[in-house]
Scaffold this motif. Structure first.
Motif, PDB file in Angstrom:
ATOM      1  N   GLN A 390       0.836  -1.204   0.000  1.00 12.36           N
ATOM      2  CA  GLN A 390       0.000   0.000   0.000  1.00 12.36           C
ATOM      3  C   GLN A 390       0.874   1.259   0.000  1.00 12.36           C
ATOM      4  OE1 GLN A 390      -2.563  -0.788   3.376  1.00 12.36           O
ATOM      5  NE2 GLN A 390      -3.762  -2.280   2.235  1.00 12.36           N
ATOM      6  N   TYR A 391       1.944   1.191   0.758  1.00 12.44           N
ATOM      7  CA  TYR A 391       2.873   2.326   0.824  1.00 12.44           C
ATOM      8  C   TYR A 391       3.476   2.602  -0.558  1.00 12.44           C
ATOM      9  CZ  TYR A 391       7.152   4.851   2.092  1.00 12.44           C
ATOM     10  OH  TYR A 391       8.167   5.763   2.173  1.00 12.44           O
ATOM     11  N   ARG A 394       0.969   3.999  -3.130  1.00  9.73           N
ATOM     12  CA  ARG A 394       0.755   5.431  -2.906  1.00  9.73           C
ATOM     13  C   ARG A 394       1.913   6.238  -3.491  1.00  9.73           C
ATOM     14  NH1 ARG A 394      -2.775   9.276  -2.715  1.00  9.73           N
ATOM     15  NH2 ARG A 394      -2.461  10.817  -1.083  1.00  9.73           N
ATOM     16  N   ASP A 395       3.093   5.673  -3.328  1.00 12.11           N
ATOM     17  CA  ASP A 395       4.304   6.352  -3.754  1.00 12.11           C
ATOM     18  C   ASP A 395       4.468   6.344  -5.287  1.00 12.11           C
ATOM     19  OD1 ASP A 395       6.731   7.509  -3.727  1.00 12.11           O
ATOM     20  OD2 ASP A 395       7.844   5.771  -3.016  1.00 12.11           O
ATOM     21  N   HIS A 399      -2.940   6.783  -7.623  1.00 16.69           N
ATOM     22  CA  HIS A 399      -4.215   6.394  -7.024  1.00 16.69           C
ATOM     23  C   HIS A 399      -4.447   7.038  -5.659  1.00 16.69           C
ATOM     24  CE1 HIS A 399      -5.494   3.605 -10.082  1.00 16.69           C
ATOM     25  NE2 HIS A 399      -4.241   3.172 -10.164  1.00 16.69           N
ATOM     26  N   SER A 400      -5.720   7.342  -5.408  1.00 21.81           N
ATOM     27  CA  SER A 400      -6.091   7.976  -4.139  1.00 21.81           C
ATOM     28  C   SER A 400      -6.215   6.915  -3.048  1.00 21.81           C
ATOM     29  CB  SER A 400      -7.437   8.677  -4.312  1.00 21.81           C
ATOM     30  OG  SER A 400      -8.431   7.698  -4.563  1.00 21.81           O
ATOM     31  N   LEU A 401      -6.265   7.357  -1.817  1.00 15.23           N
ATOM     32  CA  LEU A 401      -6.406   6.409  -0.702  1.00 15.23           C
ATOM     33  C   LEU A 401      -7.675   5.549  -0.846  1.00 15.23           C
ATOM     34  CD1 LEU A 401      -5.226   8.573   2.344  1.00 15.23           C
ATOM     35  CD2 LEU A 401      -3.971   6.776   1.155  1.00 15.23           C
ATOM     36  N   ILE A 404      -7.016   2.891  -3.416  1.00 10.64           N
ATOM     37  CA  ILE A 404      -6.117   1.830  -2.915  1.00 10.64           C
ATOM     38  C   ILE A 404      -6.898   0.949  -1.936  1.00 10.64           C
ATOM     39  CG2 ILE A 404      -3.939   1.342  -1.710  1.00 10.64           C
ATOM     40  CD1 ILE A 404      -2.988   4.143  -2.563  1.00 10.64           C
ATOM     41  N   HIS A 412     -10.293   3.588   3.451  1.00  7.74           N
ATOM     42  CA  HIS A 412      -9.114   4.428   3.217  1.00  7.74           C
ATOM     43  C   HIS A 412      -8.333   4.728   4.485  1.00  7.74           C
ATOM     44  CE1 HIS A 412     -11.785   7.711   4.428  1.00  7.74           C
ATOM     45  NE2 HIS A 412     -10.667   8.387   4.653  1.00  7.74           N
ATOM     46  N   ILE A 419       0.226   3.214   5.511  1.00 12.40           N
ATOM     47  CA  ILE A 419       1.239   4.051   4.852  1.00 12.40           C
ATOM     48  C   ILE A 419       2.057   4.824   5.887  1.00 12.40           C
ATOM     49  CG2 ILE A 419       1.513   6.060   3.338  1.00 12.40           C
ATOM     50  CD1 ILE A 419      -0.922   4.991   1.766  1.00 12.40           C
TER      51      ILE A 419
END
Ligand SMILES: Nc1ncnc2c1ncn2[C@@H]1O[C@H](COP(=O)(O)OP(=O)(O)OP(=O)(O)O)[C@@H](O)[C@H]1O
Length: 453
Positions: A390-391, A394-395, A399-401, A404, A412, A419
């Motif tokens: 997930q981390y 995001r990196d 994609h938004s929380l 994800i 979220h 994260i």
């Protein structure tokens, strides 16, 4: 040995697999070849063992044995050949060229075992040719004679011809089947004339039950070969033996072909094979992967199918490159891997990292399946990889929380917690920092990654 092998496989295959092989000498009666990893070892056993042993046999070995040993990493300097794509195989290439006539009782000797009806994917581009070939296979000499198949390079003409050969060989083991390229036919005729053996030459070709002649367009301009072929054709036709011809163009477009031959080629059925459309290309790739026992995600197959649009031989070569790249770099299949593997052969494609790419890489790194990482397991061995995935998503993606969260079946806030947690721990925990760094580079296929040396 390599020269022998090279004649029998595509150039891409040769460059990808055979060229980097190291000769480790003979041990206990077996020639040991060094290959790069256990994947390659398995691949060689499955795909090249027989061919390599044939090569040794052709050099006079009585009881040839070849085995494969994984090379230590230091000897494995070569990653992948970066040569430009080879030109399409010459008409003399392929398993057929120069193949001796079938020995008595072995009527499939001149046929490639891979080229069967079962392995032929039927699509709108080739269904007429396929149906005609099947009809001929079921009633040789009676359905369409000759069957004339034409189409561009690498679209399956040879495959279909051999498929008819296998089909007939299975049902009628005594039938004599001869597959020959026009170039081989010409060369054999020249040799027969030189050695005063034209009678043997004629007897051989006029006594077969099924004659498959590839690349008949090369008869153009060769008067003596045309003359000889004309008589062979007549002899077979009159005794109701089946003839199948392939060409890159229809008979009417073969320049300097004698009228009497042209008209004979038009006596039976003329059918063409067109370039396969996208779905057929994907289906062909899928079948290839399954036959190799490799599980390749659909999105990766689709990327390869988009990249190579006309020649199926090249399409197969492209897939092999992707397989080799993924295996040698120890990265799971992804569209990025495929794009990278093909970038120095075909026009480079920009591919963005997707959530699934990150998930696959993280899962592979921890020896888990993507489904387990995405699942509901609460054990630490699963939770940490999930949080890292997930981390990194995001990196590395936009994609938004909530997106994800949806991908992982969670809300979220759970993703945000994950994260933050990984972000905090990375600062304190050097091992975790390194793992995440390695993963990030592998996902982005950066050359300085541990995986991609
Ligand atoms: N419909 C298909 N399904 C599965 N594999 C295919 C199909 N068509 C072609 N191939 C594969 O593509 C490769 C090239 O096919 P093939 O050698 O028969 O082409 P060709 O038309 O005879 O080419 P050339 O003009 O170069 O002789 C082979 O490995 C063959 O198995």
């Amino acid at each position: 040995m390599l020269a022998y092998v090279r004649k029998n496989i595509s150039e891409v295959e040769y460059k990808t697999w055979l060229e980097p092989v190291k000769n480790l000498g003979v041990q206990e009666g077996s020639l040991v070849l060094g290959v790069r990893n256990s994947f390659a070892q398995e691949w060689f056993r499955k795909h090249y063992q027989e061919l390599l042993e044939d090569a040794l046999r052709s050099l006079g070995a009585q009881n040839p044995q070849v085995s494969f040993q994984v090379l230590p990493a230091s000897q494995d300097a070569l990653l992948l050949p970066s040569d430009p794509p080879p030109a399409p195989a010459s008409p003399a290439g392929g398993r057929s060229a120069g193949t001796p006539p079938p020995a008595a009782g072995d009527n499939r000797k001149s046929l490639n075992p891979k080229y069967t009806f079962e392995n032929f994917v039927v699509g709108p581009n080739n269904n007429l040719a396929h149906a005609a070939a099947l009809a001929v296979a079921e009633s040789p000499g009676r359905a369409y004679n000759p069957l004339f198949i034409y189409g561009d390079v690498g679209l399956g003409k040879t495959h279909l011809m051999h498929a008819v050969g296998h089909y007939i060989a299975e049902r009628f083991p005594d039938k004599r089947i001869e597959y020959v390229s026009t170039e081989t036919f010409t060369n054999e005729l020249i040799n027969a004339i030189r050695e005063d053996k034209t009678t043997q030459f004629r007897n051989r070709y006029r006594s077969v039950d099924l004659l498959l002649v590839d690349d008949i367009q090369f008869l153009a301009g060769k008067e003596r070969t045309q003359e000889e072929f004309f008589h062979t054709f007549n002899a077979l036709y009159e005794s109701h033996k089946q003839i199948i011809l392939s060409s890159d163009r229809p008979p009417k477009d073969i320049q300097t072909l004698e009228g009497r031959l042209r008209s004979r080629f038009e006596w039976g059925l003329i059918t063409d094979i067109q370039s396969p459309e996208f779905e057929t290309r994907v289906a062909i790739l899928k079948m290839n992967a399954e036959q190799g026992g490799i599980n390749i995600p659909q999105d990766v197959l689709e990327l390869v199918a988009r990249q190579v649009t006309s020649n199926i031989r090249e399409l197969e070569g492209a897939l092999m490159r992707v397989v080799a790249f993924s295996s040698l770099n120890n990265v799971p299949f992804s569209r990025m891997v495929a794009a990278k593997a093909l970038s120095n052969v075909f026009a480079p494609q920009e591919v963005k990292v997707e959530m699934i790419d990150v998930l696959r890489q993280v899962a592979a790194h921890y020896g888990l399946t993507p489904d387990v990482v995405r699942g509901s397991g609460r054990a630490r061995e699963v939770v940490l990889p999930r949080q890292i995935a997930q981390y990194l998503i995001r990196d590395l993606t936009d994609h938004s929380l909530p997106e994800i969260g949806q991908f992982f079946g969670r809300d979220h806030s759970t993703v945000m917690h994950a994260i933050n947690k990984v972000g905090d721990q990375i600062v304190k925990d050097a091992e975790l920092r390194e793992a995440v760094g390695t993963l990030r580079r592998a996902i982005q296929l950066e050359p300085d990654s541990d995986h991609l040396t």
